[in-house]
Scaffold this motif. Sequence first.
Motif, PDB file in Angstrom:
ATOM      1  N   UNK A  41       6.822  10.105   3.518  1.00  0.00           N
ATOM      2  CA  UNK A  41       6.457   8.838   4.150  1.00  0.00           C
ATOM      3  C   UNK A  41       5.125   8.913   4.885  1.00  0.00           C
ATOM      4  N   UNK A  42       4.485  10.072   4.882  1.00  0.00           N
ATOM      5  CA  UNK A  42       3.211  10.245   5.593  1.00  0.00           C
ATOM      6  C   UNK A  42       2.146  10.751   4.639  1.00  0.00           C
ATOM      7  N   UNK A  43       0.901  10.416   4.930  1.00  0.00           N
ATOM      8  CA  UNK A  43      -0.185  10.844   4.053  1.00  0.00           C
ATOM      9  C   UNK A  43      -0.458  12.337   4.168  1.00  0.00           C
ATOM     10  N   UNK A  44      -0.202  12.910   5.337  1.00  0.00           N
ATOM     11  CA  UNK A  44      -0.388  14.338   5.538  1.00  0.00           C
ATOM     12  C   UNK A  44       0.748  14.906   6.351  1.00  0.00           C
ATOM     13  N   UNK A  45       1.122  16.141   6.105  1.00  0.00           N
ATOM     14  CA  UNK A  45       2.300  16.706   6.756  1.00  0.00           C
ATOM     15  C   UNK A  45       2.086  18.205   6.924  1.00  0.00           C
ATOM     16  N   UNK A  46       2.173  18.681   8.181  1.00  0.00           N
ATOM     17  CA  UNK A  46       2.060  20.117   8.431  1.00  0.00           C
ATOM     18  C   UNK A  46       0.668  20.522   8.883  1.00  0.00           C
ATOM     19  N   UNK A  47       0.300  21.742   8.555  1.00  0.00           N
ATOM     20  CA  UNK A  47      -0.960  22.304   9.026  1.00  0.00           C
ATOM     21  C   UNK A  47      -2.149  21.842   8.209  1.00  0.00           C
ATOM     22  N   UNK A 107       0.831  -1.209   0.000  1.00  0.00           N
ATOM     23  CA  UNK A 107       0.000   0.000   0.000  1.00  0.00           C
ATOM     24  C   UNK A 107       0.860   1.251   0.000  1.00  0.00           C
ATOM     25  N   UNK A 108       0.405   2.242  -0.750  1.00  0.00           N
ATOM     26  CA  UNK A 108       1.053   3.554  -0.725  1.00  0.00           C
ATOM     27  C   UNK A 108       0.474   4.338   0.450  1.00  0.00           C
ATOM     28  N   UNK A 109       1.335   4.703   1.407  1.00  0.00           N
ATOM     29  CA  UNK A 109       0.866   5.455   2.578  1.00  0.00           C
ATOM     30  C   UNK A 109       1.405   6.882   2.578  1.00  0.00           C
ATOM     31  N   UNK A 110       2.277   7.186   1.640  1.00  0.00           N
ATOM     32  CA  UNK A 110       2.817   8.534   1.520  1.00  0.00           C
ATOM     33  C   UNK A 110       2.797   8.962   0.064  1.00  0.00           C
ATOM     34  N   UNK A 111       3.934   9.386  -0.440  1.00  0.00           N
ATOM     35  CA  UNK A 111       4.039   9.813  -1.832  1.00  0.00           C
ATOM     36  C   UNK A 111       5.284   9.190  -2.438  1.00  0.00           C
ATOM     37  N   UNK A 112       5.113   8.518  -3.603  1.00  0.00           N
ATOM     38  CA  UNK A 112       6.250   7.908  -4.263  1.00  0.00           C
ATOM     39  C   UNK A 112       5.806   6.813  -5.215  1.00  0.00           C
ATOM     40  N   UNK A 163       3.800   0.533   2.677  1.00  0.00           N
ATOM     41  CA  UNK A 163       3.586  -0.395   3.787  1.00  0.00           C
ATOM     42  C   UNK A 163       3.025  -1.688   3.218  1.00  0.00           C
ATOM     43  N   UNK A 164       3.171  -2.757   3.970  1.00  0.00           N
ATOM     44  CA  UNK A 164       2.631  -4.057   3.550  1.00  0.00           C
ATOM     45  C   UNK A 164       1.553  -4.474   4.532  1.00  0.00           C
ATOM     46  N   UNK A 165       0.381  -4.708   3.969  1.00  0.00           N
ATOM     47  CA  UNK A 165      -0.789  -5.135   4.722  1.00  0.00           C
ATOM     48  C   UNK A 165      -0.837  -6.657   4.666  1.00  0.00           C
ATOM     49  N   UNK A 166      -1.023  -7.299   5.807  1.00  0.00           N
ATOM     50  CA  UNK A 166      -1.085  -8.757   5.848  1.00  0.00           C
ATOM     51  C   UNK A 166      -2.489  -9.212   6.225  1.00  0.00           C
ATOM     52  N   UNK A 203      -1.954  20.394  13.334  1.00  0.00           N
ATOM     53  CA  UNK A 203      -0.789  19.845  12.646  1.00  0.00           C
ATOM     54  C   UNK A 203      -0.836  18.319  12.571  1.00  0.00           C
ATOM     55  N   UNK A 204      -0.403  17.803  11.436  1.00  0.00           N
ATOM     56  CA  UNK A 204      -0.343  16.362  11.219  1.00  0.00           C
ATOM     57  C   UNK A 204       1.109  15.936  11.028  1.00  0.00           C
ATOM     58  N   UNK A 205       1.473  14.805  11.596  1.00  0.00           N
ATOM     59  CA  UNK A 205       2.807  14.207  11.521  1.00  0.00           C
ATOM     60  C   UNK A 205       3.848  14.999  12.309  1.00  0.00           C
ATOM     61  N   UNK A 206       3.866  16.321  12.183  1.00  0.00           N
ATOM     62  CA  UNK A 206       4.879  17.132  12.861  1.00  0.00           C
ATOM     63  C   UNK A 206       4.396  17.662  14.205  1.00  0.00           C
ATOM     64  N   UNK A 207       3.206  17.261  14.659  1.00  0.00           N
ATOM     65  CA  UNK A 207       2.642  17.847  15.875  1.00  0.00           C
ATOM     66  C   UNK A 207       3.535  17.616  17.089  1.00  0.00           C
ATOM     67  N   UNK A 208       3.889  16.377  17.366  1.00  0.00           N
ATOM     68  CA  UNK A 208       4.691  16.136  18.562  1.00  0.00           C
ATOM     69  C   UNK A 208       6.110  16.700  18.443  1.00  0.00           C
ATOM     70  N   UNK A 209       6.765  16.606  17.280  1.00  0.00           N
ATOM     71  CA  UNK A 209       8.054  17.295  17.168  1.00  0.00           C
ATOM     72  C   UNK A 209       7.965  18.788  17.459  1.00  0.00           C
ATOM     73  N   UNK A 210       6.853  19.426  17.065  1.00  0.00           N
ATOM     74  CA  UNK A 210       6.683  20.843  17.384  1.00  0.00           C
ATOM     75  C   UNK A 210       6.640  21.058  18.888  1.00  0.00           C
ATOM     76  N   UNK A 211       5.938  20.175  19.593  1.00  0.00           N
ATOM     77  CA  UNK A 211       5.882  20.279  21.055  1.00  0.00           C
ATOM     78  C   UNK A 211       7.291  20.259  21.632  1.00  0.00           C
ATOM     79  N   UNK A 212       8.112  19.331  21.162  1.00  0.00           N
ATOM     80  CA  UNK A 212       9.476  19.215  21.697  1.00  0.00           C
ATOM     81  C   UNK A 212      10.317  20.441  21.343  1.00  0.00           C
ATOM     82  N   UNK A 213      10.121  20.993  20.166  1.00  0.00           N
ATOM     83  CA  UNK A 213      10.835  22.228  19.821  1.00  0.00           C
ATOM     84  C   UNK A 213      10.418  23.361  20.755  1.00  0.00           C
ATOM     85  N   UNK A 214       9.135  23.422  21.061  1.00  0.00           N
ATOM     86  CA  UNK A 214       8.647  24.460  21.972  1.00  0.00           C
ATOM     87  C   UNK A 214       9.239  24.277  23.371  1.00  0.00           C
TER      88      UNK A 214
END
Length: 465
Positions: free
Chosen positions: A221-227, A109-114, A151-154, A397-408
């Motif tokens: 690698x993610x379906x959504x990224x950012x705001x 399965x394609x879960x991001x872009x590529x 990703x591989x779905x089983x 925010x999607x995907x980057x939400x928790x990294x933003x918390x740590x930056x803050x």
Amino acid sequence: MNPTLVSRLRRDVSFTGEHLDVAGRAVELRTLTPGQGAALKLLADGDHDDAELAVAVTALDGESGLLRWHMLLRGLNASGLVEHAVREGGRTGEVGEIRQIRQIIARLRLVGRGATLLAPAPAGPARLSRFAEARIVDGMPTLQAPGRHLAVELAPRAAGLIGELAAWSTGVPAPVLRLLATAGLLAPGGPQEDVETTERSHAQWHPGDLAFHARTRTPASASGYGGTHPLGDRFPPEPVSPAPAGTRTVALPVPDLERIAAADPSFTEVLERRRSIRAHDMDAPITLDQLGELLYRSLRRRGTMTGGDGQELADRPYPSGGAVHELEVYPLVTACEGVPAGLWHYATDRHELELVAEPDKATAALVSEARGAAMLEADPQVVLLVAARFGRVMWKYETVAYPLVLKHVGVLYQTLYLVATAMNLAVCGLGGGDTAAFATASGRDPLLEGTVGELVLGSRPRMEG
């Protein structure tokens, strides 16, 4: 049972007969032949192997049409518009009632872009990468490697392949290995050259750390990224400040910033003097005025505004992505002149402390943990527990939400360090803490609001002046 590779159009792609509809966006196809159109219709309807697709093409275009079909199919794979799967086929039933059973046991399965171009199966023994993550997605066991867009779905009946590939194995069908190899889920090397344990580039990473790093730093690698506002259609945004607790409060004096600015050491001097101090003057503890000034200069809410998405935003002395300012500070006081011992919350909008918990076993455990982490000889006068109201960030925010918390957390640490240094206070940031212990002491739901940082604070020993 003979496992066979099959393909279909990606689940969010449909074929109109003239063009592809990709999640509501039209993708034009140049001069489709009748055979190509027939094969695309098959791919849109479900899973088919190469032989089935070839029959559809040659029936209308002849064998000469196969080359053009393969070129078109390669282009679709390069654009990530095709999914691949492994199908098992068999026969069941009484004589005269024999029917063929075909089941999908694994799907790429394609879960991001590529691209979804298939890689070859390894020639020798294969093993799952130690970095492979297994989780349930849409009710299916799913494997994904850090930073990969596939990703591989089983199928449940094939989930045993995970156990089979926990060690080097030659017992997994080649079509399944092709899907796993394409998704980057197989360990490089082999039994005699296990790169993941012998090469520093791989060995130094813990799987959880690499997964977090790769997911948040590899947008493809993610379906959504950012705001993207992933929760915007399900929940309203959280208010910029939590509602008053309705408990006992301690009003904090408002410092005179003009007087402070005139008396403060220079910025360069503060930077050069800044360091972690792991001792407090127990004969002259920090005072209410000092604690209030530190919090006011570092954390107070200076104003509010409303974003274009309707989320209430804030202005504080330190920066925050999107001005969401999800961080809250809970001073855990053991010795502060003018503030009773206990766990308090700093209300940034009202510049006051509100009581969260009286001293008890739970708060004592937090004090003990901070004392050990800071290597103090006595209990810290104040522990500043930094908590995040996660929904403030994760609503937008999607995907980057928790990294933003740590930056803050990082910029808040530096702000507290510099202000405390300018005030001649002792401060020491800690590298870890226990969210569960904070939840016990505060009663907060750790999935809604949990600690993400801790600092110990107190009066500076005379010898450190």
